[in-house]
Each structure stands twice: as structure tokens, then as C-alpha cells.
Design a protein around this motif. Structure first.
Motif, PDB file in Angstrom:
ATOM      1  N   ASP A 162     -37.427   4.607 -90.303  1.00  8.23           N
ATOM      2  CA  ASP A 162     -38.522   5.563 -90.524  1.00  8.23           C
ATOM      3  C   ASP A 162     -38.114   6.624 -91.534  1.00  8.23           C
ATOM      4  OD1 ASP A 162     -40.232   4.278 -88.829  1.00  8.23           O
ATOM      5  OD2 ASP A 162     -39.797   5.555 -87.096  1.00  8.23           O
ATOM      6  N   GLU A 163     -36.884   7.116 -91.399  1.00 12.13           N
ATOM      7  CA  GLU A 163     -36.410   8.136 -92.338  1.00 12.13           C
ATOM      8  C   GLU A 163     -36.314   7.573 -93.757  1.00 12.13           C
ATOM      9  OE1 GLU A 163     -35.844  11.392 -91.959  1.00 12.13           O
ATOM     10  OE2 GLU A 163     -36.706  11.121 -89.963  1.00 12.13           O
ATOM     11  N   GLU A 164     -35.803   6.350 -93.875  1.00 11.10           N
ATOM     12  CA  GLU A 164     -35.690   5.738 -95.200  1.00 11.10           C
ATOM     13  C   GLU A 164     -37.064   5.469 -95.802  1.00 11.10           C
ATOM     14  OE1 GLU A 164     -33.190   2.310 -95.089  1.00 11.10           O
ATOM     15  OE2 GLU A 164     -31.470   3.412 -94.310  1.00 11.10           O
ATOM     16  N   TRP A 165     -38.011   5.044 -94.962  1.00 14.23           N
ATOM     17  CA  TRP A 165     -39.346   4.753 -95.495  1.00 14.23           C
ATOM     18  C   TRP A 165     -40.044   6.026 -95.957  1.00 14.23           C
ATOM     19  CZ3 TRP A 165     -41.514   0.995 -97.719  1.00 14.23           C
ATOM     20  CH2 TRP A 165     -42.894   0.989 -97.924  1.00 14.23           C
ATOM     21  N   LYS A 166     -39.749   7.148 -95.298  1.00 19.01           N
ATOM     22  CA  LYS A 166     -40.319   8.417 -95.747  1.00 19.01           C
ATOM     23  C   LYS A 166     -39.854   8.750 -97.155  1.00 19.01           C
ATOM     24  CE  LYS A 166     -40.831  10.488 -91.179  1.00 19.01           C
ATOM     25  NZ  LYS A 166     -40.307  11.479 -90.226  1.00 19.01           N
ATOM     26  N   GLN A 167     -38.647   8.314 -97.501  1.00 17.56           N
ATOM     27  CA  GLN A 167     -38.126   8.580 -98.838  1.00 17.56           C
ATOM     28  C   GLN A 167     -38.579   7.531 -99.847  1.00 17.56           C
ATOM     29  OE1 GLN A 167     -33.884   8.808 -98.363  1.00 17.56           O
ATOM     30  NE2 GLN A 167     -33.990  10.473 -96.876  1.00 17.56           N
ATOM     31  N   ILE A 168     -38.600   6.253 -99.427  1.00 22.21           N
ATOM     32  CA  ILE A 168     -38.902   5.164-100.366  1.00 22.21           C
ATOM     33  C   ILE A 168     -40.395   4.879-100.454  1.00 22.21           C
ATOM     34  CG2 ILE A 168     -38.538   2.694-100.783  1.00 22.21           C
ATOM     35  CD1 ILE A 168     -35.795   3.025 -99.494  1.00 22.21           C
ATOM     36  N   GLY A 169     -41.144   5.123 -99.389  1.00 23.86           N
ATOM     37  CA  GLY A 169     -42.570   4.799 -99.350  1.00 23.86           C
ATOM     38  C   GLY A 169     -43.368   5.375-100.507  1.00 23.86           C
ATOM     39  N   PRO A 170     -43.259   6.666-100.781  1.00 26.06           N
ATOM     40  CA  PRO A 170     -44.033   7.232-101.903  1.00 26.06           C
ATOM     41  C   PRO A 170     -43.659   6.596-103.240  1.00 26.06           C
ATOM     42  CG  PRO A 170     -43.247   8.973-100.458  1.00 26.06           C
ATOM     43  CD  PRO A 170     -42.594   7.710-100.007  1.00 26.06           C
ATOM     44  N   ARG A 171     -42.384   6.331-103.461  1.00 21.50           N
ATOM     45  CA  ARG A 171     -41.971   5.705-104.726  1.00 21.50           C
ATOM     46  C   ARG A 171     -42.480   4.274-104.811  1.00 21.50           C
ATOM     47  NH1 ARG A 171     -35.714   6.590-105.175  1.00 21.50           N
ATOM     48  NH2 ARG A 171     -35.846   6.584-102.931  1.00 21.50           N
ATOM     49  N   TRP A 172     -42.512   3.574-103.674  1.00 22.65           N
ATOM     50  CA  TRP A 172     -43.004   2.193-103.656  1.00 22.65           C
ATOM     51  C   TRP A 172     -44.479   2.157-104.060  1.00 22.65           C
ATOM     52  CZ3 TRP A 172     -40.793  -2.484-103.129  1.00 22.65           C
ATOM     53  CH2 TRP A 172     -41.623  -3.570-102.881  1.00 22.65           C
TER      54      TRP A 172
ATOM     55  N   VAL B 156     -27.499  -0.642 -73.923  1.00 23.92           N
ATOM     56  CA  VAL B 156     -26.776  -0.228 -75.136  1.00 23.92           C
ATOM     57  C   VAL B 156     -27.452  -0.805 -76.372  1.00 23.92           C
ATOM     58  CG1 VAL B 156     -24.594  -0.448 -76.381  1.00 23.92           C
ATOM     59  CG2 VAL B 156     -24.584   0.067 -73.938  1.00 23.92           C
ATOM     60  N   ARG B 157     -27.844  -2.067 -76.296  1.00 24.62           N
ATOM     61  CA  ARG B 157     -28.512  -2.701 -77.436  1.00 24.62           C
ATOM     62  C   ARG B 157     -29.867  -2.043 -77.712  1.00 24.62           C
ATOM     63  NH1 ARG B 157     -31.334  -8.423 -77.734  1.00 24.62           N
ATOM     64  NH2 ARG B 157     -31.570  -8.587 -79.971  1.00 24.62           N
ATOM     65  N   GLY B 158     -30.608  -1.718 -76.655  1.00 22.27           N
ATOM     66  CA  GLY B 158     -31.898  -1.050 -76.829  1.00 22.27           C
ATOM     67  C   GLY B 158     -31.749   0.303 -77.490  1.00 22.27           C
ATOM     68  N   ARG B 159     -30.699   1.022 -77.118  1.00 25.27           N
ATOM     69  CA  ARG B 159     -30.459   2.326 -77.749  1.00 25.27           C
ATOM     70  C   ARG B 159     -30.129   2.160 -79.229  1.00 25.27           C
ATOM     71  NH1 ARG B 159     -26.545   6.976 -75.196  1.00 25.27           N
ATOM     72  NH2 ARG B 159     -27.162   8.606 -76.628  1.00 25.27           N
ATOM     73  N   LEU B 160     -29.346   1.122 -79.530  1.00 20.75           N
ATOM     74  CA  LEU B 160     -29.004   0.852 -80.932  1.00 20.75           C
ATOM     75  C   LEU B 160     -30.251   0.493 -81.734  1.00 20.75           C
ATOM     76  CD1 LEU B 160     -26.668   0.437 -82.993  1.00 20.75           C
ATOM     77  CD2 LEU B 160     -26.661  -1.953 -82.290  1.00 20.75           C
ATOM     78  N   ILE B 161     -31.149  -0.298 -81.139  1.00 22.65           N
ATOM     79  CA  ILE B 161     -32.378  -0.684 -81.847  1.00 22.65           C
ATOM     80  C   ILE B 161     -33.256   0.536 -82.090  1.00 22.65           C
ATOM     81  CG2 ILE B 161     -34.539  -1.965 -81.570  1.00 22.65           C
ATOM     82  CD1 ILE B 161     -32.899  -4.160 -80.201  1.00 22.65           C
TER      83      ILE B 161
ATOM     84  N   ARG C  44     -27.168  -4.707 -92.323  1.00 19.31           N
ATOM     85  CA  ARG C  44     -26.685  -3.331 -92.186  1.00 19.31           C
ATOM     86  C   ARG C  44     -25.520  -3.321 -91.198  1.00 19.31           C
ATOM     87  NH1 ARG C  44     -31.153   0.685 -92.900  1.00 19.31           N
ATOM     88  NH2 ARG C  44     -32.808  -0.448 -93.938  1.00 19.31           N
ATOM     89  N   HIS C  45     -24.854  -2.200 -91.169  1.00 17.45           N
ATOM     90  CA  HIS C  45     -23.745  -2.042 -90.224  1.00 17.45           C
ATOM     91  C   HIS C  45     -24.258  -2.172 -88.784  1.00 17.45           C
ATOM     92  CE1 HIS C  45     -19.997  -0.713 -88.486  1.00 17.45           C
ATOM     93  NE2 HIS C  45     -20.644   0.244 -87.822  1.00 17.45           N
ATOM     94  N   SER C  46     -25.441  -1.627 -88.512  1.00 13.27           N
ATOM     95  CA  SER C  46     -25.999  -1.699 -87.155  1.00 13.27           C
ATOM     96  C   SER C  46     -26.286  -3.137 -86.740  1.00 13.27           C
ATOM     97  CB  SER C  46     -27.274  -0.861 -87.050  1.00 13.27           C
ATOM     98  OG  SER C  46     -28.255  -1.349 -87.936  1.00 13.27           O
ATOM     99  N   ASP C  47     -26.621  -4.018 -87.703  1.00 15.34           N
ATOM    100  CA  ASP C  47     -26.846  -5.430 -87.379  1.00 15.34           C
ATOM    101  C   ASP C  47     -25.559  -6.087 -86.887  1.00 15.34           C
ATOM    102  OD1 ASP C  47     -29.506  -5.246 -88.181  1.00 15.34           O
ATOM    103  OD2 ASP C  47     -28.980  -5.654 -90.277  1.00 15.34           O
ATOM    104  N   VAL C  48     -24.456  -5.769 -87.543  1.00 15.73           N
ATOM    105  CA  VAL C  48     -23.161  -6.322 -87.144  1.00 15.73           C
ATOM    106  C   VAL C  48     -22.766  -5.789 -85.770  1.00 15.73           C
ATOM    107  CG1 VAL C  48     -20.714  -6.482 -87.737  1.00 15.73           C
ATOM    108  CG2 VAL C  48     -22.448  -6.566 -89.541  1.00 15.73           C
TER     109      VAL C  48
ATOM    110  N   MET D 172     -34.494   1.890 -85.740  1.00 12.09           N
ATOM    111  CA  MET D 172     -35.889   2.144 -86.097  1.00 12.09           C
ATOM    112  C   MET D 172     -36.077   3.558 -86.627  1.00 12.09           C
ATOM    113  SD  MET D 172     -37.506  -0.585 -85.729  1.00 12.09           S
ATOM    114  CE  MET D 172     -37.314  -2.187 -84.980  1.00 12.09           C
ATOM    115  N   ALA D 173     -35.368   4.512 -86.017  1.00 12.12           N
ATOM    116  CA  ALA D 173     -35.452   5.892 -86.496  1.00 12.12           C
ATOM    117  C   ALA D 173     -34.889   6.003 -87.907  1.00 12.12           C
ATOM    118  CB  ALA D 173     -34.706   6.826 -85.543  1.00 12.12           C
ATOM    119  N   GLU D 174     -33.787   5.287 -88.173  1.00  7.88           N
ATOM    120  CA  GLU D 174     -33.213   5.297 -89.527  1.00  7.88           C
ATOM    121  C   GLU D 174     -34.183   4.665 -90.521  1.00  7.88           C
ATOM    122  OE1 GLU D 174     -29.521   3.238 -89.184  1.00  7.88           O
ATOM    123  OE2 GLU D 174     -28.487   4.937 -88.227  1.00  7.88           O
TER     124      GLU D 174
END
Length: 199
Positions: free
Chosen positions: A181-191, A168-173, A23-27, A177-179
Motif C-alpha cells: 500500500d505504501e509503495e502504491w501510494k508512491q508509484i500509483g500517481p506516476r503510473w 506468524v505467516r498471517g502477520r507477515l502477510i 521480495r525478502h518477505s517472500d523468502v 500488504m501494508a508495504e
């Protein structure tokens, strides 16, 4: 019989190679880690050198403000230091007198060897106001103290920068994690539906 050809794989120093999960955040995180360590090394060394130079300059400035004079004990020095005076270097306070280059006579108290008789010559350091002051740090002692100042300041500055990068790195992490969680809320039920309710 031929030896099979070997392929040499290039060594990749970058943490995130081409990866579909990247992801962009990894870079951004990888750049933060790299920049943090570079700043820690460079700024730590620079801060240490500047602190050592500033310390050496302060010793030189102090030396320029005082000068040694030869004085004479006006009374005999005490045989033993007063009790409870803290650090005992074997010297005691005693009255001294000296004559300036213009002929003016000055008196003050200075630390001298215990038991010294009246009339003994001692070297004392005076300032521009003709008051006895502590001798300045000079020569190898000044160089050593300046170097030790740099050795202490350099790692401290590096540690401060490392902590800033870690925050700064901790804030990014936490944001990542919040992102997730949001994605899993959308993908989890379909999975769960795709796996027949077993996932």
C-alpha cells in the motif's frame, strides 16, 4: 532419422525460484511454511511418544503402589445393584475381611459380583494403608491406553504448532500488504501519468 535430444529440467522444490518480483518477505514466508511443517511433523511425533511413555510410566507406578489380596465376604452381597448408581457393571458394594501377612485382620468395602454369598473368596486390591482401592490398569489395557494417549497428544501438539506458524505467516502477510500500500501510494500517481491517465 535421429531422435531429437531431450533436455531434462531439474525439479525445484523451493517455492520462490530466482524471480525479479521476489521480495525478502517472500523468502521469509517460504522458510516459515517449511519450518512450520517440519516442526509439526517432528514435534507431533515426539510429543506423542513422550505422552505414551509418561502414561505407561504412571500405570507402572500405580501398579507398584497396590497389591492384590484374597478377602472373604462377611455378609451376602445384594442381588441387584442399587438404582441410580450410574455405570452398572453388575457388581455391588459388600463388606470384606482379609488377613495380612503379619496376621493383622482388616475390613473394608469392595465391589463384588451381585448375589455372592457370605464366606465367598474375592480378590481385592489394597494400598500401603490397607484400604481397598480400584484395581490398576495392567497388561494389554495399559498398553492400549498409553498408545491412545500418544495418538491424542501427538496431533494436538502438531495442531498447536501449525496454528502458531499460521499466525506468524498471517502477520507477515499483513505487513507485506501494508508495504505494498505504501509503495502504491508512491508509484500509483506516476503510473497514471505514464499511461496517459488510462491506468
Amino acid at each position: 532419422m535421429r531422435t531429437p535430444a531431450t533436455t531434462v529440467r531439474p525439479v525445484r522444490l523451493w517455492r520462490w525460484r530466482r524471480n525479479p518480483l521476489r521480495r525478502h518477505s517472500d523468502v521469509v514466508e517460504a522458510w516459515i511454511v517449511l519450518a512450520t511443517w517440519m516442526l509439526v511433523l517432528v514435534c507431533g511425533v515426539v510429543a506423542g511418544l513422550l505422552a505414551a511413555q509418561a502414561s505407561a510410566a504412571s500405570y507402572a507406578a500405580r501398579l507398584a503402589q497396590v497389591h492384590p489380596v484374597t478377602a472373604v465376604l462377611t455378609d451376602p452381597a445384594a442381588a441387584t445393584p442399587a438404582a441410580g448408581t450410574g455405570y452398572d457393571d453388575g457388581r455391588v458394594w459388600a463388606p470384606v475381611r482379609w488377613t495380612d501377612t503379619d496376621g493383622s485382620v482388616h475390613t473394608d468395602r469392595a465391589k463384588v459380583a451381585s448375589g455372592a454369598p457370605a464366606g465367598s473368596s474375592v480378590t481385592v486390591w489394597t494400598n500401603h494403608a490397607d484400604h481397598v482401592v480400584a484395581p490398576p490398569v495392567t497388561g494389554a489395557s495399559a498398553d492400549l491406553q498409553a498408545a491412545l494417549t500418544g495418538v491424542l497428544v501427538g496431533p494436538s501438539a502438531g495442531a498447536a504448532l501449525w496454528c502458531a506458524g499460521w499466525l506468524v505467516r498471517g502477520r507477515l502477510i499483513r505487513r507485506r500488504m501494508a508495504e505494498w500500500d505504501e509503495e502504491w501510494k508512491q508509484i500509483g500517481p506516476r503510473w497514471g501519468n505514464l499511461s496517459g491517465g488510462r491506468g
